[in-house]
Design a protein around this motif. Structure first.
Motif, mmCIF file in Angstrom:
data_model
loop_
_atom_site.group_PDB
_atom_site.id
_atom_site.type_symbol
_atom_site.label_atom_id
_atom_site.label_comp_id
_atom_site.label_asym_id
_atom_site.label_seq_id
_atom_site.Cartn_x
_atom_site.Cartn_y
_atom_site.Cartn_z
ATOM 1 N N SER A 66 0.871 -1.172 0.000
ATOM 2 C CA SER A 66 0.000 0.000 0.000
ATOM 3 C C SER A 66 0.903 1.214 0.000
ATOM 4 O O SER A 66 1.925 1.242 0.699
ATOM 5 C CB SER A 66 -0.912 0.023 1.228
ATOM 6 O OG SER A 66 -1.840 -1.036 1.151
ATOM 7 N N THR A 67 0.530 2.194 -0.799
ATOM 8 C CA THR A 67 1.347 3.396 -0.895
ATOM 9 C C THR A 67 0.478 4.593 -1.233
ATOM 10 O O THR A 67 -0.557 4.468 -1.884
ATOM 11 C CB THR A 67 2.480 3.209 -1.948
ATOM 12 O OG1 THR A 67 3.409 4.281 -1.810
ATOM 13 C CG2 THR A 67 1.954 3.157 -3.364
ATOM 14 N N GLN A 68 0.905 5.729 -0.775
ATOM 15 C CA GLN A 68 0.276 7.003 -1.133
ATOM 16 C C GLN A 68 0.796 7.378 -2.513
ATOM 17 O O GLN A 68 1.986 7.210 -2.794
ATOM 18 C CB GLN A 68 0.674 8.079 -0.111
ATOM 19 C CG GLN A 68 0.014 9.421 -0.336
ATOM 20 C CD GLN A 68 -1.470 9.394 -0.011
ATOM 21 O OE1 GLN A 68 -1.874 8.876 1.015
ATOM 22 N NE2 GLN A 68 -2.271 9.947 -0.904
ATOM 23 N N THR A 69 -0.092 7.853 -3.368
ATOM 24 C CA THR A 69 0.315 8.297 -4.704
ATOM 25 C C THR A 69 -0.250 9.692 -4.957
ATOM 26 O O THR A 69 -1.170 10.127 -4.256
ATOM 27 C CB THR A 69 -0.243 7.355 -5.801
ATOM 28 O OG1 THR A 69 -1.639 7.609 -5.966
ATOM 29 C CG2 THR A 69 0.007 5.895 -5.480
ATOM 30 N N PRO A 70 0.261 10.376 -5.963
ATOM 31 C CA PRO A 70 -0.303 11.687 -6.297
ATOM 32 C C PRO A 70 -1.676 11.584 -6.964
ATOM 33 O O PRO A 70 -2.354 12.581 -7.127
ATOM 34 C CB PRO A 70 0.708 12.284 -7.281
ATOM 35 C CG PRO A 70 1.828 11.351 -7.397
ATOM 36 C CD PRO A 70 1.458 10.081 -6.724
ATOM 37 N N TRP A 71 -2.086 10.366 -7.351
ATOM 38 C CA TRP A 71 -3.303 10.204 -8.133
ATOM 39 C C TRP A 71 -4.530 9.839 -7.311
ATOM 40 O O TRP A 71 -5.638 9.836 -7.837
ATOM 41 C CB TRP A 71 -3.072 9.154 -9.228
ATOM 42 C CG TRP A 71 -1.810 9.451 -9.973
ATOM 43 C CD1 TRP A 71 -1.604 10.474 -10.857
ATOM 44 C CD2 TRP A 71 -0.583 8.762 -9.863
ATOM 45 N NE1 TRP A 71 -0.316 10.455 -11.311
ATOM 46 C CE2 TRP A 71 0.344 9.410 -10.720
ATOM 47 C CE3 TRP A 71 -0.144 7.655 -9.134
ATOM 48 C CZ2 TRP A 71 1.665 8.988 -10.858
ATOM 49 C CZ3 TRP A 71 1.169 7.243 -9.273
ATOM 50 C CH2 TRP A 71 2.050 7.905 -10.126
ATOM 51 N N TYR A 72 -4.332 9.483 -6.058
ATOM 52 C CA TYR A 72 -5.443 9.060 -5.196
ATOM 53 C C TYR A 72 -5.325 9.766 -3.842
ATOM 54 O O TYR A 72 -4.207 9.957 -3.345
ATOM 55 C CB TYR A 72 -5.429 7.538 -4.990
ATOM 56 C CG TYR A 72 -5.541 6.771 -6.290
ATOM 57 C CD1 TYR A 72 -6.766 6.647 -6.949
ATOM 58 C CD2 TYR A 72 -4.419 6.189 -6.873
ATOM 59 C CE1 TYR A 72 -6.861 5.961 -8.157
ATOM 60 C CE2 TYR A 72 -4.508 5.501 -8.076
ATOM 61 C CZ TYR A 72 -5.725 5.388 -8.711
ATOM 62 O OH TYR A 72 -5.819 4.718 -9.901
ATOM 63 N N PRO A 73 -6.460 10.128 -3.221
ATOM 64 C CA PRO A 73 -6.393 10.875 -1.959
ATOM 65 C C PRO A 73 -5.900 10.043 -0.763
ATOM 66 O O PRO A 73 -5.381 10.601 0.187
ATOM 67 C CB PRO A 73 -7.836 11.342 -1.737
ATOM 68 C CG PRO A 73 -8.678 10.418 -2.551
ATOM 69 C CD PRO A 73 -7.833 9.963 -3.697
#
Length: 169
Positions: A66-73
């Protein structure tokens, strides 16, 4: 004219060597090819290409993060084979990977990234297949949260959604 046929012993030895060295023939896709590798590859199953269907990608060892991306909040869980495992299956050797999307977007990925980072060819997002309208069916994704250096535009730009081919240079 007399030709020499390989002995059963020689064939058995060749088979054992190929197994022990991790060399295997790449099966032909049974379903619709979803990813094509070309360029500097040694394993092909189509003229000058290594083609994979979704089942072939699913048969490779699967990895999730799981990772934070610029494309999803919020952080998103991605699952798929490591990019290096896909490259290995095609016998890819090179310096650069040109990832090409369905809309012909291209990004260059240093071959070393596939070896250094746990980059995956995601086929699932939050445990579900990704339709084209949701960046699928394949998405090259870096584990951005695993190392601070990966949380940069350089690596975000190397991620390619709606992936259709990899050209090895």
């Amino acid at each position: 004219m007399h030709t020499l046929a390989p002995s059963r012993h020689a064939l058995a030895l060749a088979a054992l060597l190929s197994i022990s060295l991790g060399v295997s023939a790449l099966d032909k896709p049974k379903g619709k090819p979803i990813l094509e590798l070309s360029g500097q590859i040694s394993q092909t199953n189509a003229p000058q290409q290594a083609q994979f269907d979704m089942a072939m990608l699913a048969a490779l060892p699967q990895h999730s993060f799981s990772t934070q991306t610029p494309w999803y909040p919020k952080p998103v869980k991605f699952t798929g084979p490591l990019l290096r495992d896909v490259l290995r299956a095609a016998g890819a050797r090179g310096n650069t990977i040109v990832a090409v999307a369905l809309n012909d977007y291209k990004t260059e990925i240093p071959f070393q990234d596939a070896m250094q980072y746990q980059v995956i060819v995601a086929r699932l997002m939050n445990d579900k297949p990704m339709p084209v309208r949701e960046k699928g069916p394949l998405f090259i994704i870096y584990p951005f949260d695993s190392q601070s250096e990966l949380r940069a535009a350089l690596y975000y730009n190397r991620s390619a959604w709606q992936l259709r081919s990899l050209q090895i240079k």
